[in-house]
Design a protein around this motif. Structure first.
Motif, PDB file in Angstrom:
ATOM      1  N   UNK A 205      38.096  63.442  27.616  1.00 33.99           N
ATOM      2  CA  UNK A 205      37.875  62.218  28.334  1.00 33.99           C
ATOM      3  C   UNK A 205      38.958  61.263  28.119  1.00 33.99           C
ATOM      4  N   UNK A 206      39.730  61.052  29.108  1.00 34.48           N
ATOM      5  CA  UNK A 206      40.800  60.127  29.069  1.00 34.48           C
ATOM      6  C   UNK A 206      40.801  58.782  29.929  1.00 34.48           C
ATOM      7  N   UNK A 207      39.964  58.708  30.660  1.00 32.70           N
ATOM      8  CA  UNK A 207      39.828  57.505  31.528  1.00 32.70           C
ATOM      9  C   UNK A 207      39.328  56.425  30.774  1.00 32.70           C
TER      10      UNK A 207
ATOM     11  N   UNK B 140      40.307  54.954  36.361  1.00 24.73           N
ATOM     12  CA  UNK B 140      39.280  54.169  36.172  1.00 24.73           C
ATOM     13  C   UNK B 140      38.626  53.859  37.546  1.00 24.73           C
ATOM     14  N   UNK B 141      37.250  54.005  37.760  1.00 25.57           N
ATOM     15  CA  UNK B 141      36.783  53.905  39.123  1.00 25.57           C
ATOM     16  C   UNK B 141      37.163  52.230  39.345  1.00 25.57           C
TER      17      UNK B 141
ATOM     18  N   UNK C 231      46.357  56.178  38.371  1.00 21.80           N
ATOM     19  CA  UNK C 231      46.056  54.725  38.402  1.00 21.80           C
ATOM     20  C   UNK C 231      44.942  54.409  38.893  1.00 21.80           C
ATOM     21  N   UNK C 232      44.370  53.339  38.202  1.00 18.03           N
ATOM     22  CA  UNK C 232      43.017  52.818  38.672  1.00 18.03           C
ATOM     23  C   UNK C 232      43.135  52.071  40.225  1.00 18.03           C
ATOM     24  N   UNK C 233      42.425  52.402  41.025  1.00 14.90           N
ATOM     25  CA  UNK C 233      42.555  51.644  42.407  1.00 14.90           C
ATOM     26  C   UNK C 233      41.826  50.407  42.362  1.00 14.90           C
TER      27      UNK C 233
END
Lengths: 305, 398
Positions: free
Chosen positions: B228-230, B271-272, B311-313
């Motif tokens: 798990x990296x995010x 990341x969400x 990249x996180x949106x």
């Protein structure tokens, strides 16, 4: 389609995926490097043997080369006679470099493999994702552990590995090298025996440990092959550390002598080197050269009935 | 004789090839970093992929300073920064904290910069540095209430008082109390998330941990199928975390129990972004998803085919803005999944996007790019979410 695409598709990506596969199967990146080295050495074995043979034959032909150097002053004629000698002996002078030339793309591809799979830059993982084949076993193996013994295979090892690279390169050179024929040659041998290992060791300081480990293992395999090539026998430890002028593998002398005898035996009934060439010039020498072509290997002449 | 020439030639070829190997490969392993931009008062902090942190005027985007060129770091080994991966954080008094790949965290005050005093290195304003146990990839998180800094470095989570590190700016010999709060079985590439008195981190060992902020006790752990990296994202009482198992996992904040797992087609590292009951994220196949946070059902998915999404949106101005590895920014309408605009920057976008106070989107592409095939190099620092028009930095950033 550029050379980069070709290099990626044919060399880097297959090697990278093979390395990931071996790691997935063995559970250790170190074991994967060992297996990868063995596989690469097996695949390149024909070229390695060709190089060993060519190198040995060059040493055998050295006296005759000197004879040509003395006999012909015209550079063009000298080159013609030299090439004729190679042709008669059945060797390709570039064969001495074939294995080395192949080593470069492999080393470059392995450099990319190690920086992609166990490299210290996190960015490498993004690039790796693009290169991994869509097979479950490979996909699930990433990210790979970089640690093996005291090494992180993606990072340089500043001390031990460079020393090992230099040491194994030195030993392999000593095992390959034949005794010098004169003082000048001995001095050159001595210089190269020191220079090349030092340079290789120095370069290893800045390269990923995985590459250094590959090189050490490859050298060790090279030593085994060299030992087997001369037919085993005693190992001259004094020669290795410079206490003796005798070769490290004394049997190499016997092999060389047999090869030289074969060459002498063959040429005894022939014209002196160069005379035949003079007579054959411009007289449809293709067929004659074909008849004259001989192979000398392991002290035996082949192809003559 | 020829035998010797041959050996000399071998040596020459070997050296030439090895030199080419070293020269050709020398820069390939660089750690450029992917720090998300941050605001420190009227300064915009951007890591431009040069292993430096640039301070830009937030309004004009004119370069004001560069860290650490304009500062003096006492510890000589800390002066050579490597990749900056975590977003810098700023305390109430304007002190900036961030970590780098060398495993140092730094503290400095942008307000202390006075150009005219830079005649000698020792004249520069001072910055503090502190060596931790491994590369700082996830970054640092500041608890504004307590002033505590939580730092993920290597495989460990550290805790220290930010005021102590800030005090080290003036007194380099000051001893700082650093607590190794928790150790995982793999490197931590996620930024610590603070909630409920716990710190939440994901690890390459495949677990997401809830750790008591005060004691370092493991409250619970959630185990994914792969690394798990995010950085986890919080949606009410649910934590969302992506992994190399191609899934986005929804985990109960209190218990660590899995609520659902949504399967994407490749790694989920971004990341969400969360709005209402929807979570938006991308995967390494270049797909963007909208998922219902309660049920885990996909509302829609869109194949951008513009490279991996790490990249996180962000959501701003009614659009979802996504950055991709192939250097694209795409504005998507969340309700209809229609693409409103797309802009290319010709360099990878790996740093998380950030929404500024004025609603514009702050970006940090991997490097400067050439402008219209000319020699002019520019670095883009933001975009208008309504149109996708890019905004560039001014001054010698590139």
């Amino acid at each position: 389609m550029g050379i980069g695409f070709f290099f990626d598709t044919v060399l880097i990506n297959p090697l990278t995926n093979l390395f990931v596969l071996l790691t997935a199967v063995t559970g250790s990146t170190g074991a994967a490097v060992i297996l990868l080295t063995i596989i690469i050495r097996i695949v390149t074995l024909p070229l390695t043997l060709k190089q060993m043979h060519s190198t040995r034959m060059m040493a055998v032909l050295a006296p005759r080369m000197q004879d040509i150097q003395k006999r012909f002053k015209d550079p063009r004629r000298r080159q013609e006679e030299t090439m004729r000698l190679y042709k008669d002996a059945g060797i390709n002078p570039l064969g001495c470099f074939s294995s080395m030339l192949l080593q470069f793309p492999i080393l470059f591809a392995l450099y990319r493999t190690f920086t992609l799979t166990v490299g210290e830059a996190p960015e490498a993982l993004i690039r790796l994702n693009e290169r991994i084949y869509p097979w479950g076993l490979l996909q699930s193996a990433v990210p790979l552990p970089g640690e093996f013994l005291w090494l992180h295979l993606g990072r340089p090892d500043p001390i031990i590995l460079p020393v090992l690279v230099a040491a194994t390169t030195f030993i392999l050179q000593k095992m390959t090298m034949m005794p010098a024929m004169d003082e000048r040659q001995r001095a050159q041998n001595s210089m190269m025996n020191m220079l090349m290992p030092l340079i290789f060791g120095w370069i290893t300081i800045s390269l990923p440990s995985g590459l250094g480990l590959y090189y050490v293992l490859s050298n060790v395999i090279g030593m085994v092959l060299q030992y087997a090539y001369v037919g085993g026998g005693a190992f001259n430890w004094k020669g290795l550390i410079g206490l003796s002028q005798d070769p490290v593998l004394p049997r190499a002398l016997e092999v060389r002598q047999r090869q030289m005898d074969s060459v002498e035996e063959y040429t005894r009934g022939q014209e002196p080197v160069g005379t035949a060439a003079l007579e054959e010039t411009g007289s449809g020498n293709g067929a004659n050269a074909g008849r004259r072509r001989r192979r000398y290997a392991n002290g035996r002449r082949r192809g003559r009935r | 004789m020829f035998h010797m020439k041959q050996r000399a030639l071998s040596l020459f070829i070997g050296l030439a090839l090895l030199s080419a190997l070293v020269v050709g490969c020398g820069g390939a392993a660089g750690t450029r970093g992917w720090a998300a931009p941050a605001r420190a008062g009227d300064i915009l902090l951007v890591s431009t992929g040069t292993r430096r942190l640039d301070g830009l005027n937030a309004q004009t985007r004119q370069q004001v300073w560069r860290f650490n060129d304009f500062w003096h770091i006492e510890d000589g080994s800390a002066r050579k920064l490597r990749g900056i991966y975590g977003q810098p954080v700023v305390s109430d008094d304007g002190t900036v904290f961030f970590g780098d790949y060398n495993g140092y965290i730094y503290a400095f005050r942008p307000s202390e910069v006075k150009f005219q005093e830079f005649e000698r290195d020792s004249d520069k304003p001072k910055a503090a540095s502190l060596k931790l146990g491994g590369p700082v990839l996830g970054g640092v998180t500041l608890d504004p209430a307590t002033g505590l800094l939580f730092v993920s470095a290597g495989e460990s989570l550290y805790k220290l008082q930010s005021t102590q590190l800030a005090a080290k700016i003036a007194n380099k010999d000051l001893d700082i109390e650093v607590a190794r709060l928790f150790e995982t079985g793999g490197e931590i590439w996620s930024q610590p998330l603070l909630a409920n008195g716990n710190v939440y981190i994901s690890s390459l060992d495949g677990n997401m941990y809830a750790i008591d902020q005060a004691t370092g006790r493991e409250v619970w752990r959630f185990t994914g199928e792969r690394s798990l990296a995010s950085t986890p994202a919080l949606a009410s009482d649910t934590l969302l975390v992506g992994g190399f198992d191609r899934r986005l996992h929804a985990v109960d904040l209190a218990t660590g129990e899995r609520k659902w797992s949504f399967e994407a087609t490749d790694w989920v590292w971004s990341r969400p972004a969360i709005e209402g009951n929807s979570a938006y994220f991308g995967d390494f196949d270049g797909n963007v998803y909208s998922v219902n946070v309660t049920t885990g059902a996909a509302t829609w998915s869109l194949a951008l085919d513009k490279g991996a999404v790490r990249a996180a949106p962000v959501l701003s101005g009614g659009l979802l803005v996504v950055g991709t590895e192939d250097g694209w920014f795409v504005g998507i309408e969340p309700s209809s999944q229609a693409i409103r605009w797309q802009t290319k920057v010709d360099t990878a976008v790996t740093a998380d996007l950030v929404v500024a106070e004025d609603g514009s989107v702050l970006i940090a592409p991997s490097s400067c790019v050439s402008l219209n095939d000319t020699d002019e190099r520019v670095y883009y620092t933001g975009l208008d979410p309504a149109t996708g028009v890019l905004r560039r930095a001014l001054g010698p950033v590139c």
